[in-house]
Design a protein around this motif. Structure first.
Motif, PDB file in Angstrom:
ATOM      1  N   MET A   1      -4.792  -0.123  -6.599  1.00  0.00           N
ATOM      2  CA  MET A   1      -5.050   0.223  -5.196  1.00  0.00           C
ATOM      3  C   MET A   1      -6.446  -0.257  -4.785  1.00  0.00           C
ATOM      4  O   MET A   1      -6.618  -0.819  -3.695  1.00  0.00           O
ATOM      5  CB  MET A   1      -4.915   1.729  -4.988  1.00  0.00           C
ATOM      6  CG  MET A   1      -5.056   2.167  -3.548  1.00  0.00           C
ATOM      7  SD  MET A   1      -3.715   1.635  -2.482  1.00  0.00           S
ATOM      8  CE  MET A   1      -2.691   3.063  -2.536  1.00  0.00           C
TER       9      MET A   1
ATOM     10  N   THR B   1      -4.685   3.468  -9.631  1.00  0.00           N
ATOM     11  CA  THR B   1      -5.902   3.549  -8.817  1.00  0.00           C
ATOM     12  C   THR B   1      -6.676   2.231  -8.878  1.00  0.00           C
ATOM     13  O   THR B   1      -7.246   1.803  -7.875  1.00  0.00           O
ATOM     14  CB  THR B   1      -6.805   4.723  -9.239  1.00  0.00           C
ATOM     15  OG1 THR B   1      -7.120   4.618 -10.632  1.00  0.00           O
ATOM     16  CG2 THR B   1      -6.139   6.056  -8.957  1.00  0.00           C
TER      17      THR B   1
ATOM     18  N   LEU C   1       1.399   6.691  -6.731  1.00  0.00           N
ATOM     19  CA  LEU C   1       0.328   7.663  -6.994  1.00  0.00           C
ATOM     20  C   LEU C   1       0.823   9.085  -6.767  1.00  0.00           C
ATOM     21  O   LEU C   1       0.501   9.994  -7.547  1.00  0.00           O
ATOM     22  CB  LEU C   1      -0.894   7.366  -6.122  1.00  0.00           C
ATOM     23  CG  LEU C   1      -1.745   6.181  -6.545  1.00  0.00           C
ATOM     24  CD1 LEU C   1      -2.708   5.794  -5.437  1.00  0.00           C
ATOM     25  CD2 LEU C   1      -2.498   6.501  -7.827  1.00  0.00           C
ATOM     26  N   ASP C   2       1.594   9.281  -5.711  1.00  0.00           N
ATOM     27  CA  ASP C   2       2.179  10.606  -5.450  1.00  0.00           C
ATOM     28  C   ASP C   2       3.104  11.019  -6.594  1.00  0.00           C
ATOM     29  O   ASP C   2       3.097  12.181  -7.016  1.00  0.00           O
ATOM     30  CB  ASP C   2       2.954  10.608  -4.134  1.00  0.00           C
ATOM     31  CG  ASP C   2       2.068  10.530  -2.909  1.00  0.00           C
ATOM     32  OD1 ASP C   2       0.841  10.753  -3.037  1.00  0.00           O
ATOM     33  OD2 ASP C   2       2.595  10.236  -1.819  1.00  0.00           O
TER      34      ASP C   2
ATOM     35  N   SER D   1       8.951   0.595  -0.006  1.00  0.00           N
ATOM     36  CA  SER D   1       7.888   1.551   0.313  1.00  0.00           C
ATOM     37  C   SER D   1       8.439   2.937   0.637  1.00  0.00           C
ATOM     38  O   SER D   1       7.699   3.904   0.681  1.00  0.00           O
ATOM     39  CB  SER D   1       7.040   1.038   1.477  1.00  0.00           C
ATOM     40  OG  SER D   1       7.829   0.955   2.648  1.00  0.00           O
TER      41      SER D   1
ATOM     42  N   SER E   1       0.831  -1.201   0.000  1.00  0.00           N
ATOM     43  CA  SER E   1       0.000   0.000   0.000  1.00  0.00           C
ATOM     44  C   SER E   1       0.866   1.252   0.000  1.00  0.00           C
ATOM     45  O   SER E   1       0.562   2.215  -0.703  1.00  0.00           O
ATOM     46  CB  SER E   1      -0.909   0.041   1.228  1.00  0.00           C
ATOM     47  OG  SER E   1      -1.731  -1.073   1.263  1.00  0.00           O
ATOM     48  N   ASP E   2       1.947   1.224   0.771  1.00  0.00           N
ATOM     49  CA  ASP E   2       2.850   2.370   0.821  1.00  0.00           C
ATOM     50  C   ASP E   2       3.517   2.598  -0.533  1.00  0.00           C
ATOM     51  O   ASP E   2       3.657   3.735  -0.979  1.00  0.00           O
ATOM     52  CB  ASP E   2       3.926   2.162   1.888  1.00  0.00           C
ATOM     53  CG  ASP E   2       3.363   2.143   3.297  1.00  0.00           C
ATOM     54  OD1 ASP E   2       2.255   2.698   3.498  1.00  0.00           O
ATOM     55  OD2 ASP E   2       4.019   1.573   4.184  1.00  0.00           O
TER      56      ASP E   2
ATOM     57  N   LYS F   1       0.957   4.029  -2.850  1.00  0.00           N
ATOM     58  CA  LYS F   1       0.740   5.437  -2.492  1.00  0.00           C
ATOM     59  C   LYS F   1       1.863   6.303  -3.048  1.00  0.00           C
ATOM     60  O   LYS F   1       1.621   7.370  -3.618  1.00  0.00           O
ATOM     61  CB  LYS F   1       0.664   5.598  -0.981  1.00  0.00           C
ATOM     62  CG  LYS F   1       0.471   7.043  -0.527  1.00  0.00           C
ATOM     63  CD  LYS F   1       1.028   7.216   0.883  1.00  0.00           C
ATOM     64  CE  LYS F   1       1.148   8.639   1.280  1.00  0.00           C
ATOM     65  NZ  LYS F   1       2.162   9.407   0.581  1.00  0.00           N
ATOM     66  N   ASN F   2       3.109   5.844  -2.913  1.00  0.00           N
ATOM     67  CA  ASN F   2       4.246   6.606  -3.439  1.00  0.00           C
ATOM     68  C   ASN F   2       4.186   6.711  -4.960  1.00  0.00           C
ATOM     69  O   ASN F   2       4.533   7.744  -5.531  1.00  0.00           O
ATOM     70  CB  ASN F   2       5.566   5.973  -3.003  1.00  0.00           C
ATOM     71  CG  ASN F   2       5.827   6.151  -1.525  1.00  0.00           C
ATOM     72  OD1 ASN F   2       5.137   6.904  -0.852  1.00  0.00           O
ATOM     73  ND2 ASN F   2       6.803   5.442  -1.009  1.00  0.00           N
TER      74      ASN F   2
ATOM     75  N   TYR G   1      -7.260  -3.041  -1.774  1.00  0.00           N
ATOM     76  CA  TYR G   1      -8.163  -2.858  -0.641  1.00  0.00           C
ATOM     77  C   TYR G   1      -9.353  -3.807  -0.706  1.00  0.00           C
ATOM     78  O   TYR G   1      -9.869  -4.244   0.322  1.00  0.00           O
ATOM     79  CB  TYR G   1      -8.612  -1.403  -0.535  1.00  0.00           C
ATOM     80  CG  TYR G   1      -7.544  -0.531   0.069  1.00  0.00           C
ATOM     81  CD1 TYR G   1      -7.110  -0.747   1.368  1.00  0.00           C
ATOM     82  CD2 TYR G   1      -6.953   0.486  -0.652  1.00  0.00           C
ATOM     83  CE1 TYR G   1      -6.119   0.032   1.928  1.00  0.00           C
ATOM     84  CE2 TYR G   1      -5.964   1.278  -0.103  1.00  0.00           C
ATOM     85  CZ  TYR G   1      -5.548   1.039   1.194  1.00  0.00           C
ATOM     86  OH  TYR G   1      -4.566   1.816   1.741  1.00  0.00           O
TER      87      TYR G   1
ATOM     88  N   SER H   1      10.942   7.339  -3.163  1.00  0.00           N
ATOM     89  CA  SER H   1      10.171   8.538  -3.495  1.00  0.00           C
ATOM     90  C   SER H   1      10.651   9.127  -4.822  1.00  0.00           C
ATOM     91  O   SER H   1      11.781   8.898  -5.243  1.00  0.00           O
ATOM     92  CB  SER H   1      10.278   9.566  -2.369  1.00  0.00           C
ATOM     93  OG  SER H   1      11.622   9.921  -2.153  1.00  0.00           O
TER      94      SER H   1
END
Length: 126
Positions: free
Chosen positions: A114, A111, A14-15, A70, A7-8, A11-12, A118, A73
């Motif tokens: 992700m 997305t 997506l960022d 994770s 997930s991390d 998220k990274n 979930y 960056s």
């Protein structure tokens, strides 16, 4: 933690895609700005370097480096290889529009991934 490092990492990613969208928009808006140099967001290459062991690893809590995937960056780099216009600007609008489309597809795929991640966690908890 039930969510975990996947997930991390998502998220990274997506960022990074969001940051890439902002950078592409900035490049497009500065297409006629004298001396402006296009910028790129690099995430996938940084992630690849972390996965194959060629990036720096942190061996102590006060060291810089990558402890796990994770913590990877994105990085902003100057675009190289584009032709420089007479005003010193190197933004190629065709390249930017192609990058914009590719980033939209990349973001949509992330997305979806992700959401699937979930959904799997929800099904396990039932």
């Amino acid at each position: 933690m039930i969510v975990g490092s996947n997930s991390d990492l998502l998220k990274n990613a997506l960022d990074a895609s969001s940051m890439r969208q902002e950078m592409i928009s900035s490049n497009i808006s500065n297409v006629n700005t004298p001396g402006y140099k296009a910028k790129r967001v690099e995430f996938e290459s940084v992630l690849r370097d972390s996965m194959d062991g060629t990036s720096m690893r942190s061996t102590h809590s006060k060291h810089y480096g990558v402890n796990d995937l994770s913590s990877v960056s994105p990085a902003i780099k100057a675009q190289e290889g584009n032709r420089i216009n007479e005003n010193g600007n190197n933004v190629a609008i065709d390249t930017e529009m192609a990058e914009l489309s590719a980033n939209a597809i990349y973001y949509q795929a992330l997305t979806t991934q992700m959401g699937n991640h979930y959904s799997m966690i929800r099904s396990v908890l039932r």
